[in-house]
Design a protein around this motif. Structure first.
Motif, PDB file in Angstrom:
ATOM      1  N   ASP A   6       0.818  -1.208   0.000  1.00 47.82           N
ATOM      2  CA  ASP A   6       0.000   0.000   0.000  1.00 47.82           C
ATOM      3  C   ASP A   6       0.853   1.259   0.000  1.00 47.82           C
ATOM      4  OD1 ASP A   6      -2.364  -1.404  -0.023  1.00 47.82           O
ATOM      5  OD2 ASP A   6      -2.556  -1.420   2.160  1.00 47.82           O
ATOM      6  N   HIS A   7       1.917   1.251   0.781  1.00 46.46           N
ATOM      7  CA  HIS A   7       2.824   2.396   0.893  1.00 46.46           C
ATOM      8  C   HIS A   7       4.261   1.909   0.709  1.00 46.46           C
ATOM      9  CE1 HIS A   7      -0.538   4.767   2.367  1.00 46.46           C
ATOM     10  NE2 HIS A   7      -0.790   3.805   3.242  1.00 46.46           N
ATOM     11  N   PRO A   8       4.700   1.799  -0.541  1.00 52.30           N
ATOM     12  CA  PRO A   8       6.070   1.317  -0.752  1.00 52.30           C
ATOM     13  C   PRO A   8       7.093   2.320  -0.234  1.00 52.30           C
ATOM     14  CG  PRO A   8       5.118   2.067  -2.815  1.00 52.30           C
ATOM     15  CD  PRO A   8       4.028   2.131  -1.784  1.00 52.30           C
ATOM     16  N   PRO A   9       8.239   1.855   0.179  1.00 54.31           N
ATOM     17  CA  PRO A   9       9.273   2.763   0.666  1.00 54.31           C
ATOM     18  C   PRO A   9       9.791   3.637  -0.481  1.00 54.31           C
ATOM     19  CG  PRO A   9      10.141   0.561   0.424  1.00 54.31           C
ATOM     20  CD  PRO A   9       8.666   0.468   0.177  1.00 54.31           C
ATOM     21  N   CYS A  10      10.320   4.806  -0.152  1.00 53.10           N
ATOM     22  CA  CYS A  10      10.856   5.685  -1.194  1.00 53.10           C
ATOM     23  C   CYS A  10      12.331   5.383  -1.452  1.00 53.10           C
ATOM     24  CB  CYS A  10      10.635   7.147  -0.839  1.00 53.10           C
ATOM     25  SG  CYS A  10      11.226   7.614   0.769  1.00 53.10           S
ATOM     26  N   ALA A  11      12.956   4.603  -0.588  1.00 57.89           N
ATOM     27  CA  ALA A  11      14.352   4.205  -0.785  1.00 57.89           C
ATOM     28  C   ALA A  11      14.642   2.967   0.067  1.00 57.89           C
ATOM     29  CB  ALA A  11      15.295   5.332  -0.405  1.00 57.89           C
ATOM     30  N   SER A  12      15.679   2.255  -0.299  1.00 56.76           N
ATOM     31  CA  SER A  12      16.125   1.102   0.490  1.00 56.76           C
ATOM     32  C   SER A  12      17.637   0.966   0.334  1.00 56.76           C
ATOM     33  CB  SER A  12      15.416  -0.178   0.047  1.00 56.76           C
ATOM     34  OG  SER A  12      15.792  -0.530  -1.262  1.00 56.76           O
ATOM     35  N   ILE A  13      18.212   0.113   1.135  1.00 60.26           N
ATOM     36  CA  ILE A  13      19.647  -0.150   1.093  1.00 60.26           C
ATOM     37  C   ILE A  13      19.864  -1.477   0.379  1.00 60.26           C
ATOM     38  CG2 ILE A  13      21.716  -0.600   2.462  1.00 60.26           C
ATOM     39  CD1 ILE A  13      20.820   2.250   2.677  1.00 60.26           C
ATOM     40  N   GLU A  14      20.714  -1.462  -0.639  1.00 59.65           N
ATOM     41  CA  GLU A  14      21.060  -2.678  -1.360  1.00 59.65           C
ATOM     42  C   GLU A  14      22.403  -3.171  -0.846  1.00 59.65           C
ATOM     43  OE1 GLU A  14      21.304  -4.138  -5.948  1.00 59.65           O
ATOM     44  OE2 GLU A  14      22.068  -2.156  -5.475  1.00 59.65           O
ATOM     45  N   GLU A  15      22.394  -4.304  -0.176  1.00 61.21           N
ATOM     46  CA  GLU A  15      23.622  -4.902   0.322  1.00 61.21           C
ATOM     47  C   GLU A  15      24.153  -5.879  -0.717  1.00 61.21           C
ATOM     48  OE1 GLU A  15      22.383  -6.630   4.000  1.00 61.21           O
ATOM     49  OE2 GLU A  15      22.510  -4.721   5.056  1.00 61.21           O
ATOM     50  N   GLN A  16      25.368  -6.280  -0.566  1.00 59.20           N
ATOM     51  CA  GLN A  16      26.017  -7.191  -1.517  1.00 59.20           C
ATOM     52  C   GLN A  16      26.233  -8.543  -0.844  1.00 59.20           C
ATOM     53  OE1 GLN A  16      26.393  -6.012  -4.578  1.00 59.20           O
ATOM     54  NE2 GLN A  16      25.747  -3.976  -3.936  1.00 59.20           N
ATOM     55  N   PRO A  17      25.239  -9.445  -0.873  1.00 56.84           N
ATOM     56  CA  PRO A  17      25.381 -10.719  -0.159  1.00 56.84           C
ATOM     57  C   PRO A  17      26.540 -11.574  -0.655  1.00 56.84           C
ATOM     58  CG  PRO A  17      23.370 -10.694  -1.474  1.00 56.84           C
ATOM     59  CD  PRO A  17      23.953  -9.323  -1.547  1.00 56.84           C
ATOM     60  N   ALA A  18      26.850 -11.526  -1.938  1.00 55.70           N
ATOM     61  CA  ALA A  18      27.976 -12.319  -2.444  1.00 55.70           C
ATOM     62  C   ALA A  18      29.295 -11.804  -1.863  1.00 55.70           C
ATOM     63  CB  ALA A  18      28.008 -12.277  -3.967  1.00 55.70           C
ATOM     64  N   MET A  19      29.421 -10.496  -1.750  1.00 56.69           N
ATOM     65  CA  MET A  19      30.634  -9.899  -1.186  1.00 56.69           C
ATOM     66  C   MET A  19      30.748 -10.230   0.299  1.00 56.69           C
ATOM     67  SD  MET A  19      31.878  -5.891  -1.136  1.00 56.69           S
ATOM     68  CE  MET A  19      31.144  -5.607  -2.725  1.00 56.69           C
ATOM     69  N   ILE A  20      29.630 -10.184   1.014  1.00 52.38           N
ATOM     70  CA  ILE A  20      29.622 -10.513   2.444  1.00 52.38           C
ATOM     71  C   ILE A  20      30.021 -11.980   2.645  1.00 52.38           C
ATOM     72  CG2 ILE A  20      28.143 -10.770   4.481  1.00 52.38           C
ATOM     73  CD1 ILE A  20      26.512  -8.364   3.368  1.00 52.38           C
ATOM     74  N   GLY A  21      29.445 -12.871   1.842  1.00 49.39           N
ATOM     75  CA  GLY A  21      29.781 -14.290   1.936  1.00 49.39           C
ATOM     76  C   GLY A  21      31.226 -14.572   1.584  1.00 49.39           C
ATOM     77  N   GLY A  22      31.730 -13.882   0.570  1.00 49.43           N
ATOM     78  CA  GLY A  22      33.134 -14.062   0.181  1.00 49.43           C
ATOM     79  C   GLY A  22      34.085 -13.630   1.284  1.00 49.43           C
ATOM     80  N   LYS A  23      33.789 -12.502   1.916  1.00 43.70           N
ATOM     81  CA  LYS A  23      34.647 -12.016   3.003  1.00 43.70           C
ATOM     82  C   LYS A  23      34.573 -12.956   4.206  1.00 43.70           C
ATOM     83  CE  LYS A  23      37.442  -9.024   4.733  1.00 43.70           C
ATOM     84  NZ  LYS A  23      38.802  -8.947   4.251  1.00 43.70           N
ATOM     85  N   ALA A  24      33.363 -13.437   4.527  1.00 48.60           N
ATOM     86  CA  ALA A  24      33.205 -14.370   5.648  1.00 48.60           C
ATOM     87  C   ALA A  24      33.961 -15.673   5.386  1.00 48.60           C
ATOM     88  CB  ALA A  24      31.729 -14.657   5.887  1.00 48.60           C
ATOM     89  N   THR A  25      33.898 -16.163   4.154  1.00 48.68           N
ATOM     90  CA  THR A  25      34.619 -17.387   3.799  1.00 48.68           C
ATOM     91  C   THR A  25      36.124 -17.192   3.906  1.00 48.68           C
ATOM     92  OG1 THR A  25      32.831 -18.023   2.308  1.00 48.68           O
ATOM     93  CG2 THR A  25      34.956 -19.105   1.985  1.00 48.68           C
ATOM     94  N   SER A  26      36.587 -16.053   3.440  1.00 40.80           N
ATOM     95  CA  SER A  26      38.017 -15.746   3.524  1.00 40.80           C
ATOM     96  C   SER A  26      38.489 -15.705   4.979  1.00 40.80           C
ATOM     97  CB  SER A  26      38.285 -14.405   2.848  1.00 40.80           C
ATOM     98  OG  SER A  26      39.609 -14.012   3.021  1.00 40.80           O
TER      99      SER A  26
END
Length: 53
Positions: A6-26
């Motif tokens: 009904d009321h979509p947000p006007c902005a959101s944060i796009e995170e990089q899950p592949a980058m987060i997973g790569g750093k965690a794996t490293s």
């Protein structure tokens, strides 16, 4: 998905899950290679993007 809200947000944060997973794996592999070394704690900041609608 936003078209069904009904009321979509006007902005959101796009995170990089592949980058987060790569750093965690490293970090995990580093800890596994040095089992006798005491792990140090530090802050890791990864980039994210502001997405405007």
């Amino acid at each position: 998905m936003l078209q069904y809200m009904d009321h979509p947000p006007c902005a959101s944060i796009e995170e990089q899950p592949a980058m987060i997973g790569g750093k965690a794996t490293s970090l995990l592999l580093t800890l596994m290679q040095l089992p006798d070394e005491k792990p140090s704690y530090h802050t890791i900041a990864l980039d994210c993007n502001l997405v405007k609608y």
